[in-house]
Write a protein that holds these residues in place. Sequence first.
Motif, short mmCIF file in Angstrom:
data_model
loop_
_atom_site.label_atom_id
_atom_site.label_comp_id
_atom_site.label_asym_id
_atom_site.label_seq_id
_atom_site.Cartn_x
_atom_site.Cartn_y
_atom_site.Cartn_z
N SER A 88 6.46 -45.26 42.61
CA SER A 88 6.48 -43.86 42.17
C SER A 88 5.23 -43.54 41.36
O SER A 88 4.44 -44.42 41.02
CB SER A 88 7.70 -43.62 41.27
OG SER A 88 7.54 -44.36 40.08
N GLY A 89 5.12 -42.26 41.01
CA GLY A 89 4.00 -41.82 40.18
C GLY A 89 4.08 -42.41 38.78
O GLY A 89 3.09 -42.92 38.24
N SER A 90 5.27 -42.34 38.19
CA SER A 90 5.43 -42.87 36.83
C SER A 90 5.04 -44.34 36.78
O SER A 90 4.39 -44.79 35.84
CB SER A 90 6.88 -42.74 36.37
OG SER A 90 7.29 -41.41 36.38
N TYR A 116 1.27 -33.97 32.21
CA TYR A 116 2.52 -34.57 32.70
C TYR A 116 2.17 -35.82 33.50
O TYR A 116 1.41 -35.75 34.47
CB TYR A 116 3.32 -33.60 33.59
CG TYR A 116 4.62 -34.23 34.01
CD1 TYR A 116 5.69 -34.32 33.12
CD2 TYR A 116 4.78 -34.81 35.26
CE1 TYR A 116 6.88 -34.94 33.48
CE2 TYR A 116 5.97 -35.44 35.63
CZ TYR A 116 7.01 -35.50 34.73
OH TYR A 116 8.18 -36.12 35.06
N HIS A 117 2.74 -36.96 33.10
CA HIS A 117 2.45 -38.21 33.81
C HIS A 117 3.71 -38.94 34.25
O HIS A 117 3.61 -40.05 34.76
CB HIS A 117 1.60 -39.13 32.92
CG HIS A 117 0.27 -38.54 32.56
ND1 HIS A 117 -0.70 -38.29 33.49
CD2 HIS A 117 -0.23 -38.13 31.37
CE1 HIS A 117 -1.76 -37.76 32.90
NE2 HIS A 117 -1.50 -37.64 31.61
N GLY A 118 4.89 -38.37 34.02
CA GLY A 118 6.12 -39.02 34.48
C GLY A 118 7.13 -39.17 33.38
O GLY A 118 6.92 -38.72 32.24
N GLU A 167 -5.33 -35.62 34.06
CA GLU A 167 -5.12 -35.03 35.39
C GLU A 167 -6.36 -34.16 35.67
O GLU A 167 -6.56 -33.17 34.96
CB GLU A 167 -3.91 -34.11 35.39
CG GLU A 167 -2.57 -34.75 35.20
CD GLU A 167 -1.53 -33.70 34.81
OE1 GLU A 167 -0.91 -33.12 35.68
OE2 GLU A 167 -1.38 -33.46 33.59
N ASP A 200 -5.01 -39.22 36.84
CA ASP A 200 -3.71 -39.04 37.46
C ASP A 200 -3.87 -37.95 38.53
O ASP A 200 -3.95 -36.76 38.20
CB ASP A 200 -2.69 -38.63 36.39
CG ASP A 200 -1.31 -38.33 36.99
OD1 ASP A 200 -1.22 -38.13 38.21
OD2 ASP A 200 -0.34 -38.27 36.21
N ILE A 202 -1.70 -37.71 41.04
CA ILE A 202 -0.41 -37.88 41.72
C ILE A 202 0.00 -36.59 42.43
O ILE A 202 0.50 -36.63 43.55
CB ILE A 202 0.63 -38.37 40.67
CG1 ILE A 202 0.32 -39.84 40.35
CG2 ILE A 202 2.05 -38.16 41.14
CD1 ILE A 202 0.94 -40.37 39.08
N GLN A 203 -0.28 -35.46 41.81
CA GLN A 203 0.09 -34.17 42.42
C GLN A 203 -1.01 -33.63 43.33
O GLN A 203 -0.73 -32.83 44.23
CB GLN A 203 0.41 -33.18 41.30
CG GLN A 203 1.31 -32.08 41.77
CD GLN A 203 1.90 -31.22 40.66
OE1 GLN A 203 1.76 -30.02 40.71
NE2 GLN A 203 2.55 -31.81 39.67
N LYS A 229 3.40 -39.36 45.22
CA LYS A 229 3.86 -38.15 45.92
C LYS A 229 3.53 -38.15 47.41
O LYS A 229 4.20 -38.83 48.17
CB LYS A 229 3.33 -36.89 45.21
CG LYS A 229 3.97 -36.72 43.82
CD LYS A 229 3.95 -35.31 43.35
CE LYS A 229 4.46 -35.13 41.95
NZ LYS A 229 5.91 -34.95 41.88
N1 PLP Z 1 1.90 -37.41 37.32
C1 PLP Z 1 1.90 -36.16 37.79
C2 PLP Z 1 0.65 -35.34 37.68
C3 PLP Z 1 3.04 -35.61 38.36
O1 PLP Z 1 3.03 -34.35 38.82
C4 PLP Z 1 4.20 -36.41 38.47
C5 PLP Z 1 5.44 -35.87 39.04
O2 PLP Z 1 5.66 -34.69 39.12
C6 PLP Z 1 4.15 -37.73 37.98
C7 PLP Z 1 2.99 -38.19 37.41
C8 PLP Z 1 5.37 -38.63 38.04
O3 PLP Z 1 5.61 -39.01 39.34
P1 PLP Z 1 7.07 -39.58 39.75
O4 PLP Z 1 8.03 -38.42 39.61
O5 PLP Z 1 6.90 -40.05 41.16
O6 PLP Z 1 7.40 -40.68 38.83
#
Ligand code: PLP
Length: 385
Positions: A88-90, A116-118, A167, A200, A202-203, A229
């Motif tokens: 996962s992202g977290s 936001y990182h999780g 981010e 990050d 992730i998004q 993601k």
């Molecule tokens: N980092 C960012 C920028 C995100 O948008 C998200 C989730 O929305 C995450 C980390 C966390 O990812 P996950 O929900 O897969 O743990």
Amino acid sequence: MMLEVERAEGIYLYGPNGKRWIDLISGVSVSAVGHGNPKVIEAICAQAHDYLHLMVYGEAIESPQVRYAQKLASLLPDPLNSVYFVNSGSEAVEGAMKLAKRYTGRTEIVYYRNAYHGSTHGSLSVMGGEAYRNAYRPLVPDTRQIRFNCMEDLSQITERTAAVIIEPVQGEGGIFPVHRDYLQALRAQCDRMGTLLIYDEIQTGLGRTGTLYYFQQLGVTPDILCTAKALGGGMPLGAFIASNPVMAVLKSNPALGHITTFGGHPVCCAAGLAALNYILDERLMEQVETKGARYETLLADHPAVQSIRRTGLLLAVEFGDPDLTQRIVLQAIDAGLMTEWFLFHDTAMRIAPPMTITPAQIEESVEILRGVMDRQFHATKVKAE
Ligand code: PLP
């Protein structure tokens, strides 16, 4: 708002009784290649026939992981050539934070307001929203918050700092891209201090902003890249990516210092690689700018819209009013559009449809949205009068 979804195909979600929604958010940037993409389904089925889980990471060479890691590394600039897959992202953020601490021998992690990182303890410790953090203290110690795009705050990154996590486009903050000159100055400060720079994405990853990762447009490379993601093509997959020498510190002292049972699951890697190949084969990244710009053009003149922030096909439509935003989002769902606002920015609506959306489907979604906006904006005006 509980929606019952029975089936999803392309940009559409289908519920019971013939209900249909256009997916304007892709499960928050996950379904980039559309729901039920035949190439992804085919890869999942083929890999499921070959094998599912074999062993905890590393003991057995699993070709889906190797193939996907090689493909990602071939598309990333040096020195990002070592891929560690997680679920996962977290978890990607957790891995990156641990890696930076091990590599530098330092503990402080610098992060940003509205980041936001999780939701795990580590990623929560670098979240820029106090309400979410406060409910779960104590968190990971030695973190420091600075302001996004603020040159003045860069001096808070010092020889004590293991890593800065940023981010390049703040997602849940409401789509705020980093300024190129700020990112260059951040990179320089990290280099001066021996601090690792973590992005990050992730998004924003897998092409949503028009390049595989947004930083590639800015030409400022991180030490560690977090991705998830869309990475799994709809299956759970994340990764943190660094150079070989940086990643190598996880191998020893202690050995097995970062392990995962399911991270890099072969079915998820096969699905993700199929999705990435689809993005490349169909030249979806090249279409993202035109598609995003079309939304901007078709929505910008509406009286409810104060401004639009956009990177590629990731948009925040700013209404400047939480009540109006909430009503528009909820009514849009009723009218057949799946959308939402942002965790740390409740005055704007998110638009991030599958990258496969066609020009005709964009027009279709805008027609519905403008209808909703007309009605809700009118209601606000009537209330004010
Ligand atoms: N980092 C960012 C920028 C995100 O948008 C998200 C989730 O929305 C995450 C980390 C966390 O990812 P996950 O929900 O897969 O743990």
